[in-house]
Design a protein around this motif. Structure first.
Motif, mmCIF file in Angstrom:
data_model
loop_
_atom_site.group_PDB
_atom_site.id
_atom_site.type_symbol
_atom_site.label_atom_id
_atom_site.label_comp_id
_atom_site.label_asym_id
_atom_site.label_seq_id
_atom_site.Cartn_x
_atom_site.Cartn_y
_atom_site.Cartn_z
ATOM 1 N N MET A 71 0.823 -1.207 0.000
ATOM 2 C CA MET A 71 0.000 0.000 0.000
ATOM 3 C C MET A 71 0.860 1.260 0.000
ATOM 4 O O MET A 71 0.555 2.235 -0.690
ATOM 5 N N ILE A 72 1.941 1.246 0.784
ATOM 6 C CA ILE A 72 2.835 2.409 0.811
ATOM 7 C C ILE A 72 3.446 2.658 -0.565
ATOM 8 O O ILE A 72 3.692 3.797 -0.958
ATOM 9 N N LEU A 73 3.678 1.591 -1.319
ATOM 10 C CA LEU A 73 4.245 1.717 -2.660
ATOM 11 C C LEU A 73 3.194 2.115 -3.692
ATOM 12 O O LEU A 73 3.407 3.020 -4.511
ATOM 13 N N VAL A 74 2.037 1.453 -3.672
ATOM 14 C CA VAL A 74 1.065 1.577 -4.751
ATOM 15 C C VAL A 74 0.225 2.854 -4.633
ATOM 16 O O VAL A 74 -0.025 3.529 -5.639
ATOM 17 N N VAL A 75 -0.213 3.196 -3.421
ATOM 18 C CA VAL A 75 -1.118 4.339 -3.266
ATOM 19 C C VAL A 75 -0.511 5.639 -3.798
ATOM 20 O O VAL A 75 -1.167 6.372 -4.563
ATOM 21 N N PRO A 76 0.753 5.989 -3.448
ATOM 22 C CA PRO A 76 1.305 7.221 -4.025
ATOM 23 C C PRO A 76 1.435 7.181 -5.543
ATOM 24 O O PRO A 76 1.227 8.204 -6.212
ATOM 25 N N LEU A 77 1.765 6.006 -6.095
ATOM 26 C CA LEU A 77 1.910 5.912 -7.546
ATOM 27 C C LEU A 77 0.571 6.071 -8.250
ATOM 28 O O LEU A 77 0.481 6.746 -9.285
ATOM 29 N N VAL A 78 -0.477 5.449 -7.698
ATOM 30 C CA VAL A 78 -1.806 5.601 -8.298
ATOM 31 C C VAL A 78 -2.244 7.057 -8.244
ATOM 32 O O VAL A 78 -2.749 7.617 -9.231
#
Length: 233
Positions: free
Chosen positions: A62-69
């Motif tokens: 989540m820490i990786l994906v949420v900012p990228l999305v």
């Protein structure tokens, strides 16, 4: 007692400051919200119900994906003001005074070209080739109908004398709609601003580029944490 001659004239009110025009992608916003809902739903479910390393993997993901999305869907925007163009892309913010803008180009992507030759893509104004083709077909039909004149429009909206014709039964639905794609209209607006404000004294200056560390830092932290968890096994 003061006389009218002793009174100083009232200064005129300050001129209102023109607000920036903001351009964003509605489809990008809708897709970003949907993706974030799915990611958070799956992530929190694994975080609170998972066993073993699953909660930690879910947290790192989540820490990786949420900012990228958020960076690629919700963040992109173009702010067009009277003095400058501000382009907010996924990982950086570019501010260009209109005097430093050389051109606004549209091809397979929309981009702004600085006088230094540097190109910056407008993520918030994506190109839709399908929309362009639809608009081109509508434009061709409108031009052909105008060339035929009133007699050629029989059955396409009237019987020559103003009657309802076949258009009253919805047969003109395929011919209605914009004759120019929405993103192309946005680029036309930006070109108009460039033409009218490019030589203004207040629209001069140096371009600035700021990296979006608020997006990059958590994404890198999530990637490192995820890599450590996968390496440890």
């Amino acid at each position: 007692m003061t006389t009218p001659d002793d009174q100083s004239p009232t200064p005129p009110p300050p001129a209102p400051v023109a607000k920036d025009r903001v351009y964003r992608s509605p489809m990008g916003l809708a897709g970003g919200v949907l993706l974030l809902v799915i990611v958070c739903w799956l992530g929190f479910d694994a975080l609170f119900k998972g066993e073993g390393r699953t909660p930690w993997l879910a947290l790192a993901g989540m820490i990786l994906v949420v900012p990228l999305v958020a960076a690629f869907t919700l963040r992109p925007a173009v702010f067009a003001g009277p003095d400058r163009l501000r382009v907010r892309n996924p990982f950086r913010v570019v501010t260009l005074p209109w005097g430093e803008v050389a051109a606004l180009r549209s091809g397979f992507s929309n981009e702004v070209v600085a006088k230094s030759g540097t190109k910056y893509q407008l993520w918030a104004v994506p190109v839709s080739l399908r929309a362009r083709k639809r608009a081109a077909r509508r434009q061709e039909r409108a031009a052909a109908e105008a060339a035929r004149g009133p007699a050629g429009r029989i059955g396409a909206g009237g019987l020559g004398s103003g009657g309802p014709g076949l258009g009253g039964f919805g047969l003109r639905g395929a011919d209605t709609g914009p004759t120019r794609a929405e993103t192309d209209k946005v680029m036309d607006d930006l070109r108009d601003l460039l033409e009218t404000r490019g030589q203004a004294n207040t629209a001069q200056g140096e371009p600035t580029v700021r990296w979006a560390y608020e997006i990059m830092a958590p994404a890198v932290a999530g990637a490192v944490l995820l890599a450590i968890l996968l390496a440890v096994g």
